[in-house]
Every structure is written in structure tokens, then in C-alpha cells.
Design an enzyme around this catalytic site. Sequence first.
Site, mmCIF file in Angstrom:
data_model
loop_
_atom_site.group_PDB
_atom_site.id
_atom_site.type_symbol
_atom_site.label_atom_id
_atom_site.label_comp_id
_atom_site.label_asym_id
_atom_site.label_seq_id
_atom_site.Cartn_x
_atom_site.Cartn_y
_atom_site.Cartn_z
ATOM 1 N N ILE A 30 -70.646 -52.986 79.029
ATOM 2 C CA ILE A 30 -70.857 -53.651 77.810
ATOM 3 C C ILE A 30 -69.673 -53.987 76.745
ATOM 4 O O ILE A 30 -68.886 -52.934 76.715
ATOM 5 C CB ILE A 30 -72.042 -52.962 76.946
ATOM 6 C CG1 ILE A 30 -73.183 -53.167 77.727
ATOM 7 C CG2 ILE A 30 -72.153 -53.634 75.558
ATOM 8 C CD1 ILE A 30 -74.299 -52.118 77.325
ATOM 9 N N ASP A 96 -63.306 -53.578 77.886
ATOM 10 C CA ASP A 96 -63.784 -52.247 78.522
ATOM 11 C C ASP A 96 -64.076 -51.425 77.165
ATOM 12 O O ASP A 96 -65.261 -50.495 76.972
ATOM 13 C CB ASP A 96 -62.790 -51.495 79.305
ATOM 14 C CG ASP A 96 -63.185 -50.997 80.455
ATOM 15 O OD1 ASP A 96 -64.591 -50.995 80.667
ATOM 16 O OD2 ASP A 96 -62.616 -50.247 81.109
ATOM 17 N N ASN A 155 -62.058 -43.468 75.732
ATOM 18 C CA ASN A 155 -61.343 -44.035 74.726
ATOM 19 C C ASN A 155 -60.014 -44.500 75.011
ATOM 20 O O ASN A 155 -59.587 -45.672 74.519
ATOM 21 C CB ASN A 155 -61.247 -43.037 73.524
ATOM 22 C CG ASN A 155 -60.532 -41.922 74.070
ATOM 23 O OD1 ASN A 155 -60.233 -41.466 75.150
ATOM 24 N ND2 ASN A 155 -60.128 -40.979 72.965
ATOM 25 N N GLU A 252 -58.519 -31.561 78.767
ATOM 26 C CA GLU A 252 -58.045 -32.205 77.576
ATOM 27 C C GLU A 252 -59.341 -32.348 76.671
ATOM 28 O O GLU A 252 -59.967 -33.549 77.125
ATOM 29 C CB GLU A 252 -57.385 -33.556 77.888
ATOM 30 C CG GLU A 252 -55.818 -33.175 78.484
ATOM 31 C CD GLU A 252 -54.971 -32.651 77.601
ATOM 32 O OE1 GLU A 252 -55.114 -32.794 76.103
ATOM 33 O OE2 GLU A 252 -53.886 -32.443 77.851
ATOM 34 N N CYS A 286 -58.676 -38.346 70.401
ATOM 35 C CA CYS A 286 -59.123 -36.962 70.303
ATOM 36 C C CYS A 286 -58.300 -36.041 69.233
ATOM 37 O O CYS A 286 -58.815 -34.797 68.862
ATOM 38 C CB CYS A 286 -59.130 -36.188 71.778
ATOM 39 S SG CYS A 286 -57.270 -36.958 72.238
ATOM 40 N N LYS A 453 -57.436 -23.282 71.745
ATOM 41 C CA LYS A 453 -58.709 -22.829 71.463
ATOM 42 C C LYS A 453 -59.606 -23.560 72.364
ATOM 43 O O LYS A 453 -59.410 -23.842 73.348
ATOM 44 C CB LYS A 453 -58.723 -22.653 70.012
ATOM 45 C CG LYS A 453 -57.932 -21.631 69.134
ATOM 46 C CD LYS A 453 -57.584 -22.020 67.764
ATOM 47 C CE LYS A 453 -58.545 -21.800 66.728
ATOM 48 N NZ LYS A 453 -58.237 -22.092 65.550
ATOM 49 N N GLU A 460 -50.658 -32.268 79.152
ATOM 50 C CA GLU A 460 -50.508 -33.495 79.875
ATOM 51 C C GLU A 460 -48.887 -33.883 79.451
ATOM 52 O O GLU A 460 -48.438 -33.426 78.286
ATOM 53 C CB GLU A 460 -51.377 -34.536 79.805
ATOM 54 C CG GLU A 460 -52.728 -34.067 80.419
ATOM 55 C CD GLU A 460 -53.577 -35.313 80.642
ATOM 56 O OE1 GLU A 460 -54.120 -35.969 79.575
ATOM 57 O OE2 GLU A 460 -53.961 -35.605 81.638
HETATM 58 P P1 NAD Z 1 -67.596 -36.804 77.923
HETATM 59 O O1 NAD Z 1 -67.374 -35.210 77.674
HETATM 60 O O2 NAD Z 1 -69.149 -37.165 77.408
HETATM 61 O O3 NAD Z 1 -67.296 -37.281 79.180
HETATM 62 C C1 NAD Z 1 -66.099 -37.340 79.735
HETATM 63 C C2 NAD Z 1 -66.064 -37.460 81.166
HETATM 64 O O4 NAD Z 1 -66.859 -36.455 81.899
HETATM 65 C C3 NAD Z 1 -66.936 -38.653 81.645
HETATM 66 O O5 NAD Z 1 -66.032 -39.358 82.646
HETATM 67 C C4 NAD Z 1 -68.329 -38.043 82.253
HETATM 68 O O6 NAD Z 1 -68.931 -38.918 83.160
HETATM 69 C C5 NAD Z 1 -67.816 -36.746 82.748
HETATM 70 N N1 NAD Z 1 -68.934 -35.865 82.821
HETATM 71 C C6 NAD Z 1 -69.863 -35.504 82.132
HETATM 72 N N2 NAD Z 1 -70.536 -34.296 82.504
HETATM 73 C C7 NAD Z 1 -69.947 -33.929 83.515
HETATM 74 C C8 NAD Z 1 -70.042 -32.952 84.512
HETATM 75 N N3 NAD Z 1 -70.970 -31.856 84.386
HETATM 76 N N4 NAD Z 1 -69.244 -32.690 85.408
HETATM 77 C C9 NAD Z 1 -68.091 -33.554 85.573
HETATM 78 N N5 NAD Z 1 -67.923 -34.579 84.943
HETATM 79 C C10 NAD Z 1 -68.860 -34.608 84.129
HETATM 80 O O7 NAD Z 1 -66.680 -37.347 76.856
HETATM 81 P P2 NAD Z 1 -66.610 -38.634 76.274
HETATM 82 O O8 NAD Z 1 -67.668 -38.990 75.160
HETATM 83 O O9 NAD Z 1 -66.274 -39.866 77.426
HETATM 84 O O10 NAD Z 1 -65.160 -38.909 75.551
HETATM 85 C C11 NAD Z 1 -65.065 -38.392 74.183
HETATM 86 C C12 NAD Z 1 -64.737 -37.061 74.060
HETATM 87 O O11 NAD Z 1 -63.283 -36.709 74.924
HETATM 88 C C13 NAD Z 1 -64.259 -36.441 72.785
HETATM 89 O O12 NAD Z 1 -64.666 -34.916 72.545
HETATM 90 C C14 NAD Z 1 -62.745 -36.400 72.725
HETATM 91 O O13 NAD Z 1 -62.153 -35.585 71.969
HETATM 92 C C15 NAD Z 1 -62.220 -35.912 74.038
HETATM 93 N N6 NAD Z 1 -61.289 -36.303 74.322
HETATM 94 C C16 NAD Z 1 -60.063 -35.834 74.464
HETATM 95 C C17 NAD Z 1 -58.957 -36.208 74.844
HETATM 96 C C18 NAD Z 1 -57.711 -35.265 74.816
HETATM 97 O O14 NAD Z 1 -56.606 -35.523 75.571
HETATM 98 N N7 NAD Z 1 -57.759 -34.056 74.560
HETATM 99 C C19 NAD Z 1 -58.297 -37.654 74.907
HETATM 100 C C20 NAD Z 1 -59.440 -38.310 74.885
HETATM 101 C C21 NAD Z 1 -60.861 -37.992 74.585
#
Ligand code: NAD
Length: 486
Positions: A30, A96, A155, A252, A286, A453, A460
Site C-alpha cells: 500500500i 514502499d 522504515n 537492532e 529507531c 540494554k 552494524e
Molecule cells: P517488527 O518487530 O514488527 O517487525 C520486524 C521484522 O520482524 C518484520 O520483518 C517482521 O515480519 C519480523 N518478525 C515478526 N515476528 C517475527 C518472529 N516471531 N520471528 C521472526 N521474524 C519476525 O518491527 P517493525 O514494526 O517492522 O519496525 C519498527 C521497529 O523496528 C521499531 O521498534 C524500531 O525502533 C525498530 N527499528 C530498529 C532499528 C535499529 O537499527 N535499532 C532500525 C529500524 C527500526
Amino acid sequence: MQSKKTQPQASHFINGRYVEDKAGTAIPVIYPATGEVIATVYSATPAVIEQALACAQAAQKEWAAWTATERGRVLHRAAEIMRQRNHELSVLETYDTGKPYQETSVADATSAADALEYFGGLAASITGEYIQLGNDFVYTRREPLGVCVGIGAWNYPTQIAAWKAAPALACGNTMVFKPSEITPLCALQVAEILHEAGVPAGVYNVVQGDGLVGASLVTDDRVAKVSLTGSVPTGRKVYAAAAEGIRHVTMELGGKSPIVIFDDAHLENAVSGVILGNFYASGQVCSNGTRVFVQKGIKAAFLDRLTERLKGVNMGDPQDPAVNFGPLVSARQRDIVTAYIKKGVEEGARLVAGGQVVDGAGFFVEPTVFAEVSDNMVIAREEIFGPVLCVLDFDTEEEVLARANDTLFGLAAGVFTADLGRAHRMAAGFEAGTCYINTYNLAPVEAPFGGSKLSGVGRENSKAAIQHYTQVKGVYVAMGDVEAPF
Ligand code: NAD
């Protein structure tokens, strides 16, 4: 509107070619600015997952046998192609994710290209060491881990795919990457470009699907390492599942990072840092510094200037290069963010700016600023992942450091001050993996990025990433006879 521009040739990229299996659940893609379906991909079936893991395993030994210079060369070539196609890749990233083209054209494919270039350059310098033991000696080999699984958040779909692919491949691993089901398009482009550059079939593969597909990748016996970018709840599950097989991990995860602004700070730079650290990507970053601690002497001036600068927000079609503020990625994310805004008002924080959903089919929420936020409010404790900035007041350095660290997260932290000693004391005292002095949210590939934490393990980018995609083997070499007790 599924158009040629956005509909990929097929859902998955395996063994050097596109693969389709419509038996998988359909995933509509979407465009967040309009709510329109712009493409459809199909979740990986068990047969597709098997194909991806089998070919990643089959390709790994031969890829690792290439010299590191040769591996680096193809990564460099991929970086070059990525830069040449920056415009098309940025348009796709904007479809995307909904992030403005103004951002994607300078922060996504460009950052991915940087990672490919950096790790391509580093590949040939990855060496072991030599340890003299009298006449005997030990040498170490820094070896690849094998098949790595990458799992992405929504993101930064291009950047996340490349930040994992580049160090993994430079070190001689192969990868199966699963993008977020919300933004499945860009990783396919990364795979295409890597193959065009000369990465052999099977070395980098992309499969689509939700958490169930991710979970089945994480628990497969052929997988040596899992690198996840996602939320803390997902991180807990993936880390635990990886532990069953004693797999290496990089996590991450999310954050609720502090930015501390002292009275002596350069006001304009502090406001700019706070804007970058809260409203870039509509707040879906994040490492965002969403708890902004402002010393009482500068608070009024800070809020005035921030409110003034918010007049520069140009919300609209993110494909328009003049637009600098886009929608949230999904209706669900918009609803999560608006529920937090409502909560902030209920908790008694003062709404200084924004707070409204923008009418229309897209998922727009205004950049929102709360003041008089206190430490125990939900909006100051939980990751919102949207354009919601909380301003908190403070008096002293000691007090603010303790409050800044009073969180379960530890991804990033920033300080704005003219006092050099204080800046470094704060950086040393922050419980966070990535700290900033007089700036915020820059993530060059040369610098390590990651959290402490609950925000994660591993790093990375930078040389540190090499540690997380290799393992050390020690080889003892005897120069004399073997002594045994009998
Ligand atoms: P999410 O945790 O919902 O999903 C992340 C990924 O994990 C997706 O591809 C999802 O399909 C997959 N996933 C979900 N459950 C799983 C499981 N049980 N086993 C394996 N894979 C699984 O996160 P989101 O909503 O896509 O992204 C937002 C979050 O990501 C925020 O909390 C943000 O802070 C974090 N984030 C962190 C960084 C970093 O570098 N620290 C960067 C970007 C985003």
C-alpha cells in the site's frame, strides 16, 4: 493502481532469479500517501523457504573461497550501480514507505551504496593474527559463519537490506533476507543489483512474508546467524528462537532516546538536531531522540524557535521533491501514534503543536510537540514510532543524566552544549550504543551503530560489524615432539 513502476517481476529472488509461488498468502503493498494498493507479493511457502535456504547453503563454500579482493570488487560494482539508479530506487523507496523523495534521494540507496562500498573495501583487510608461544605458535583465521538470515523493519527497507548484506557477503557468508511484509519491494532491487554486479547465484536471496516466515528461517538448522532489525517484542522472540540453535545474533531494536539541551547550547543547532531526531521519516526512526530534556533557562526560547521552525513543514505527496513531511507507513501505525497522542493529552502534557490526523486517504499525522512532560508519563516511557516529541525540563547535569538513563532502552543519546568537558562527561555517562555531541541521528557507515540494554546486541556498520559476521578459529602449530604422560 498496480503499475509497472511498483509491481515486481515476482515475489522472491532466489538463486539469482525471480521466483513466484502464488500458493502463498497475498500481501498487498500500500502506498501510504494515498492508501492505494500499488503491488501484490505472495508470502513464501515452505517450498520457497526450502529453496532459498538450500541454495544459500550450496553457494556458501564457493563464495567463501573467492579471494576477499574479488568479493570486494563485486560489492564495489554493486555500489556503483546503486548510485547510478538512485533516482528510480528513491522513487520506489518512497512508494514502499511513504517517506518523502526529498529524504529517500539522499538517505536510502545512497546509504546502501556506502555500505557496499565500505565493506567491499574492507573485505581484503580482514585477517587473523599470529601468536608466538616459545617455538610453537598459534595463528587465527577469521572465518565466515555460513548462512545468515536477515530480517528487516519497514522504515528503511533498502538501507536495512544493504547494511546486512554488505558485511555478511564481504566476510564470505551467504544470506536469506526477509523484508518487512509492509515494505517488501526494495530488497528485491538490492538482490537484482548484487547479481548484476556479479554476486553468484544463491549468495543473496530474498523471500517475502510475515513473522511466521521469519520464525521458520530463524529456527532452521542450516542457519548460523540471525540479524534482526525490529521492535523489542519481536527481538525477544527471535533472540530466544536463535538461542535454541546457539546461533549468532545481531539485534537492532527499538528505543526511547534522550536529547539533552543545556542553557549554553547553540539554540539553532539544537532545534535542528531535535527536528532531525523527531520528524525525519515522520518520526519512524529507531534512534530518534523523543525525550528532549531542556534546561530551564533555555526552555522558552527553545519552544518558541521550534514552533517557528515547524512552520517550514511541507506535508503532501511524498513523491513531490518539495514535500518534506510524509505519512506514516500504515493505517495501523497511524492509529498507534494517534492513541499515544490522546494518551499524552489525558496524562496532562501540554500540546504545543500538531496532534491531529490529516483528513484524506493517506496516513498523515501532524508533527506533534508536547511540553511539560514528566518522566513517568506513558508518552515519555514507550516507543511511539511516529512524529511525537516530548519536552521535559531539568535543572542540573547530574539530575538530567540520571533521568536520561532511566529507561529500559539504550539505543542512542545526544547532548547539545558549548561546554566541552560536560559534553564528553555526558557521552561517557549515557547508557546508549550511539551518542551524539552537538548533532543528532547521523549514521555514517564508518561509525558503529547499535544499542545497549533492551535496544539490542551487536553493532552494524564500521569495523565492528566484521566481528558479528565472522568467527575466530585458532590453529596451534607444534614445532617439536609431542609430550604425553604415558
Ligand atoms: P517488527 O518487530 O514488527 O517487525 C520486524 C521484522 O520482524 C518484520 O520483518 C517482521 O515480519 C519480523 N518478525 C515478526 N515476528 C517475527 C518472529 N516471531 N520471528 C521472526 N521474524 C519476525 O518491527 P517493525 O514494526 O517492522 O519496525 C519498527 C521497529 O523496528 C521499531 O521498534 C524500531 O525502533 C525498530 N527499528 C530498529 C532499528 C535499529 O537499527 N535499532 C532500525 C529500524 C527500526
